[in-house]
Design a protein around this motif. Sequence first.
Motif, PDB file in Angstrom:
ATOM      1  N   VAL A   1      37.973  49.468  -3.475  1.00  0.00           N
ATOM      2  CA  VAL A   1      36.766  48.917  -4.244  1.00  0.00           C
ATOM      3  C   VAL A   1      37.306  49.205  -5.476  1.00  0.00           C
ATOM      4  O   VAL A   1      38.125  50.119  -6.213  1.00  0.00           O
ATOM      5  N   CYS A   2      37.831  48.199  -6.464  1.00  0.00           N
ATOM      6  CA  CYS A   2      37.263  48.321  -7.891  1.00  0.00           C
ATOM      7  C   CYS A   2      36.012  48.561  -8.523  1.00  0.00           C
ATOM      8  O   CYS A   2      35.063  48.756  -8.739  1.00  0.00           O
ATOM      9  N   LEU A   3      36.327  48.372 -10.054  1.00  0.00           N
ATOM     10  CA  LEU A   3      35.367  48.091 -11.081  1.00  0.00           C
ATOM     11  C   LEU A   3      34.236  47.463 -11.231  1.00  0.00           C
ATOM     12  O   LEU A   3      33.597  46.904 -10.349  1.00  0.00           O
ATOM     13  N   GLY A   4      34.925  45.656 -10.821  1.00  0.00           N
ATOM     14  CA  GLY A   4      34.345  44.575 -11.107  1.00  0.00           C
ATOM     15  C   GLY A   4      34.052  43.732  -9.656  1.00  0.00           C
ATOM     16  O   GLY A   4      33.361  42.690  -9.596  1.00  0.00           O
ATOM     17  N   ASN A   5      35.447  44.137  -8.748  1.00  0.00           N
ATOM     18  CA  ASN A   5      35.169  43.076  -8.032  1.00  0.00           C
ATOM     19  C   ASN A   5      35.616  41.532  -7.996  1.00  0.00           C
ATOM     20  O   ASN A   5      35.301  41.143  -7.164  1.00  0.00           O
ATOM     21  N   ILE A   6      35.978  41.889  -9.359  1.00  0.00           N
ATOM     22  CA  ILE A   6      36.955  40.417  -9.729  1.00  0.00           C
ATOM     23  C   ILE A   6      38.748  39.633  -9.185  1.00  0.00           C
ATOM     24  O   ILE A   6      38.700  39.014  -9.506  1.00  0.00           O
ATOM     25  N   CYS A   7      38.881  41.194  -9.977  1.00  0.00           N
ATOM     26  CA  CYS A   7      40.440  40.967  -9.689  1.00  0.00           C
ATOM     27  C   CYS A   7      41.141  41.589  -8.967  1.00  0.00           C
ATOM     28  O   CYS A   7      42.066  41.289  -8.077  1.00  0.00           O
ATOM     29  N   ARG A   8      41.154  43.374  -8.649  1.00  0.00           N
ATOM     30  CA  ARG A   8      42.377  44.056  -7.942  1.00  0.00           C
ATOM     31  C   ARG A   8      40.979  44.023  -6.255  1.00  0.00           C
ATOM     32  O   ARG A   8      42.707  43.683  -5.642  1.00  0.00           O
ATOM     33  N   SER A   9      40.327  44.280  -5.917  1.00  0.00           N
ATOM     34  CA  SER A   9      39.985  44.885  -5.318  1.00  0.00           C
ATOM     35  C   SER A   9      39.764  43.264  -4.510  1.00  0.00           C
ATOM     36  O   SER A   9      39.978  43.428  -3.281  1.00  0.00           O
TER      37      SER A   9
ATOM     38  N   SER B   1      27.738  46.450 -10.685  1.00  0.00           N
ATOM     39  CA  SER B   1      26.954  44.699 -10.795  1.00  0.00           C
ATOM     40  C   SER B   1      27.280  43.484 -11.639  1.00  0.00           C
ATOM     41  O   SER B   1      27.029  42.606 -11.169  1.00  0.00           O
ATOM     42  N   TRP B   2      28.366  43.992 -12.793  1.00  0.00           N
ATOM     43  CA  TRP B   2      28.018  42.245 -13.589  1.00  0.00           C
ATOM     44  C   TRP B   2      28.538  41.323 -13.174  1.00  0.00           C
ATOM     45  O   TRP B   2      28.172  40.069 -13.854  1.00  0.00           O
ATOM     46  N   HIS B   3      29.569  41.707 -12.197  1.00  0.00           N
ATOM     47  CA  HIS B   3      29.360  39.925 -11.714  1.00  0.00           C
ATOM     48  C   HIS B   3      29.372  39.911 -10.721  1.00  0.00           C
ATOM     49  O   HIS B   3      29.920  38.589  -9.282  1.00  0.00           O
ATOM     50  N   THR B   4      28.153  40.372 -10.306  1.00  0.00           N
ATOM     51  CA  THR B   4      27.756  40.281  -8.659  1.00  0.00           C
ATOM     52  C   THR B   4      27.272  38.359  -8.455  1.00  0.00           C
ATOM     53  O   THR B   4      27.324  37.813  -9.673  1.00  0.00           O
TER      54      THR B   4
ATOM     55  N   PRO C   1      47.009  49.466 -11.998  1.00  0.00           N
ATOM     56  CA  PRO C   1      46.118  49.008 -13.615  1.00  0.00           C
ATOM     57  C   PRO C   1      45.172  47.961 -13.845  1.00  0.00           C
ATOM     58  O   PRO C   1      45.593  46.975 -12.969  1.00  0.00           O
ATOM     59  N   ASP C   2      43.928  48.624 -14.545  1.00  0.00           N
ATOM     60  CA  ASP C   2      43.097  47.457 -15.163  1.00  0.00           C
ATOM     61  C   ASP C   2      43.744  46.238 -15.383  1.00  0.00           C
ATOM     62  O   ASP C   2      44.043  46.764 -16.341  1.00  0.00           O
ATOM     63  N   PRO C   3      43.657  44.778 -14.802  1.00  0.00           N
ATOM     64  CA  PRO C   3      44.632  44.394 -15.748  1.00  0.00           C
ATOM     65  C   PRO C   3      43.189  42.416 -16.139  1.00  0.00           C
ATOM     66  O   PRO C   3      43.795  42.144 -16.823  1.00  0.00           O
ATOM     67  N   TYR C   4      42.264  42.799 -16.449  1.00  0.00           N
ATOM     68  CA  TYR C   4      40.983  42.124 -17.165  1.00  0.00           C
ATOM     69  C   TYR C   4      41.202  42.231 -18.441  1.00  0.00           C
ATOM     70  O   TYR C   4      41.535  40.773 -19.032  1.00  0.00           O
ATOM     71  N   TYR C   5      41.575  42.416 -19.356  1.00  0.00           N
ATOM     72  CA  TYR C   5      41.934  42.542 -20.982  1.00  0.00           C
ATOM     73  C   TYR C   5      43.759  41.954 -21.185  1.00  0.00           C
ATOM     74  O   TYR C   5      43.380  42.098 -22.260  1.00  0.00           O
ATOM     75  N   GLY C   6      44.097  41.996 -20.259  1.00  0.00           N
ATOM     76  CA  GLY C   6      45.530  42.238 -20.295  1.00  0.00           C
ATOM     77  C   GLY C   6      46.626  40.612 -20.258  1.00  0.00           C
ATOM     78  O   GLY C   6      45.187  39.514 -19.883  1.00  0.00           O
TER      79      GLY C   6
HETATM   80  P1  4NP Z   1      38.542  45.134 -11.944  1.00  0.00           P
HETATM   81  O1  4NP Z   1      39.009  44.219 -12.861  1.00  0.00           O
HETATM   82  O2  4NP Z   1      38.061  46.288 -11.693  1.00  0.00           O
HETATM   83  O3  4NP Z   1      39.707  44.338 -11.014  1.00  0.00           O
HETATM   84  O4  4NP Z   1      37.566  44.155 -11.138  1.00  0.00           O
HETATM   85  C1  4NP Z   1      37.807  44.165 -13.881  1.00  0.00           C
HETATM   86  C2  4NP Z   1      37.019  42.958 -14.258  1.00  0.00           C
HETATM   87  C3  4NP Z   1      35.561  42.677 -14.866  1.00  0.00           C
HETATM   88  C4  4NP Z   1      35.870  43.642 -16.205  1.00  0.00           C
HETATM   89  C5  4NP Z   1      36.454  45.305 -16.072  1.00  0.00           C
HETATM   90  C6  4NP Z   1      37.641  45.381 -15.044  1.00  0.00           C
HETATM   91  N1  4NP Z   1      35.165  44.007 -16.882  1.00  0.00           N
HETATM   92  O5  4NP Z   1      34.769  44.240 -17.890  1.00  0.00           O
HETATM   93  O6  4NP Z   1      34.205  42.424 -17.276  1.00  0.00           O
END
Ligand code: 4NP
Length: 161
Positions: free
Chosen positions: A11-19, A48-51, A124-129
């Motif tokens: 489990v991560c935040l968006g379920n599109i990068c890390r998990s 649920s943003w990226h469901t 670490p959350d890579p989304y904005y990096g």
């Molecule tokens: P994740 O990364 O939790 O590894 O999937 C993120 C994906 C999207 C967002 C934040 C983190 N977002 O803010 O949309």
Amino acid sequence: MVLLQRRVLFVCLGNICRSPLAEGVFRHHVKQAGLEEQIYVDSAGTASWHTGKKPDIRSIQTAQKHGVDISNQEARQLEDEDFEKFHYIIAMDASNLSNIQAKAPYLHTANIRLLLQDEQKDVPDPYYGANEGFDEVYDLVRDGTYNLLQEIREEMEPTEI
Ligand code: 4NP
């Protein structure tokens, strides 16, 4: 012989990068160990943003570089039933961990913990990096999921493995 299937949810935040990367890399380790029948793997996000979306293209490409295909995964949100279904709920960072714990029913049997529990370290959350952030995530996820598999194997009956 009755096999108790172990079920593992990353489990991560968006379920599109890390998990999704953790799910794919862990499944790869599980296949290499010949344990696909015994270990079920999935992933989810606390948000649920990226469901319904595929993983972030940068995660797909990072996985691909290492021979792992995660392009067929689809994001979903963590749900109440997950706390009954999964034996291990594995958080990518401390913030995910507290969000999961806040959502957990009072009584549940899931082992909820950080992927890098021994080091008490976040993936670490890579989304904005930058893209390099995804290589760092891959390295952490590869080692963390490998260690998790060893731990689960130790808990399994010798007749199961
Ligand atoms: P994740 O990364 O939790 O590894 O999937 C993120 C994906 C999207 C967002 C934040 C983190 N977002 O803010 O949309």
